[in-house]
Design a protein around this motif. Structure first.
Motif, PDB file in Angstrom:
ATOM      1  N   HIS A 216       0.841  -1.185   0.000  1.00  0.00           N
ATOM      2  CA  HIS A 216       0.000   0.000   0.000  1.00  0.00           C
ATOM      3  C   HIS A 216       0.879   1.238   0.000  1.00  0.00           C
ATOM      4  CE1 HIS A 216      -3.419  -2.570   0.891  1.00  0.00           C
ATOM      5  NE2 HIS A 216      -2.683  -3.136   1.828  1.00  0.00           N
ATOM      6  N   ALA A 217       0.428   2.249  -0.683  1.00  0.00           N
ATOM      7  CA  ALA A 217       1.168   3.508  -0.717  1.00  0.00           C
ATOM      8  C   ALA A 217       1.130   4.152   0.660  1.00  0.00           C
ATOM      9  CB  ALA A 217       0.555   4.446  -1.750  1.00  0.00           C
ATOM     10  N   SER A 218       2.148   4.915   0.965  1.00  0.00           N
ATOM     11  CA  SER A 218       2.184   5.648   2.225  1.00  0.00           C
ATOM     12  C   SER A 218       0.932   6.510   2.347  1.00  0.00           C
ATOM     13  CB  SER A 218       3.440   6.526   2.265  1.00  0.00           C
ATOM     14  OG  SER A 218       3.505   7.219   3.484  1.00  0.00           O
TER      15      SER A 218
ATOM     16  N   LEU B 200      -6.801   1.858   5.278  1.00  0.00           N
ATOM     17  CA  LEU B 200      -7.120   0.444   5.250  1.00  0.00           C
ATOM     18  C   LEU B 200      -8.333   0.179   6.131  1.00  0.00           C
ATOM     19  CD1 LEU B 200      -3.503  -0.962   5.673  1.00  0.00           C
ATOM     20  CD2 LEU B 200      -4.741  -0.502   3.551  1.00  0.00           C
TER      21      LEU B 200
ATOM     22  N   ALA C 228      -2.114   5.341   2.787  1.00  0.00           N
ATOM     23  CA  ALA C 228      -3.325   4.631   2.349  1.00  0.00           C
ATOM     24  C   ALA C 228      -4.235   4.355   3.547  1.00  0.00           C
ATOM     25  CB  ALA C 228      -2.953   3.316   1.673  1.00  0.00           C
TER      26      ALA C 228
END
Length: 113
Positions: free
Chosen positions: A89-91, A95, A93
């Motif tokens: 996951h991109a920084s 969840l 993100a």
């Protein structure tokens, strides 16, 4: 995978994980205790099933690196696992807690070399 019992367990582990209930086998009273080599064989079997379906291994995870954690779990040394592209996951993100079973937070560090 040459051992049919371990292959069957790898299939079950993958199905259980996809159903959001990973590791149910190990909670059963009749489950067997695996050696570390057998556990790694099951893990490799799951990875082989996933890659055969088109998932991509993008790295590896190392756990139980500290002496206190190893003592807590009775480990002789660190353990390792696979990281798949779908788990990156991109920084920043966001969840969903509902997307995970038995959610726990671990400090993680990722490095590209």
């Amino acid at each position: 995978m040459s051992d049919p019992t371990l292959h069957s367990l790898a299939l079950r582990q993958l199905a259980d994980a996809r159903a959001g209930r990973p590791g149910t086998f190990f909670a059963e009273p009749a489950s067997v205790t695996l050696t570390l080599a057998q556990a790694y064989a099951v893990q490799a079997g799951v990875a082989a099933l996933r890659t055969a379906e088109g998932e991509r291994v993008v790295g590896y995870k190392v756990g139980c690196t500290g002496p206190r954690v190893r003592a807590q779990f009775g480990m002789d040394g660190p353990i390792r696992g696979f990281l798949f592209a779908g788990a990156l996951h991109a920084s920043g993100a966001a969840l969903s807690h509902a997307a995970y079973a038995n959610l726990a937070i671990e400090g993680e560090l990722a490095v590209c070399i």
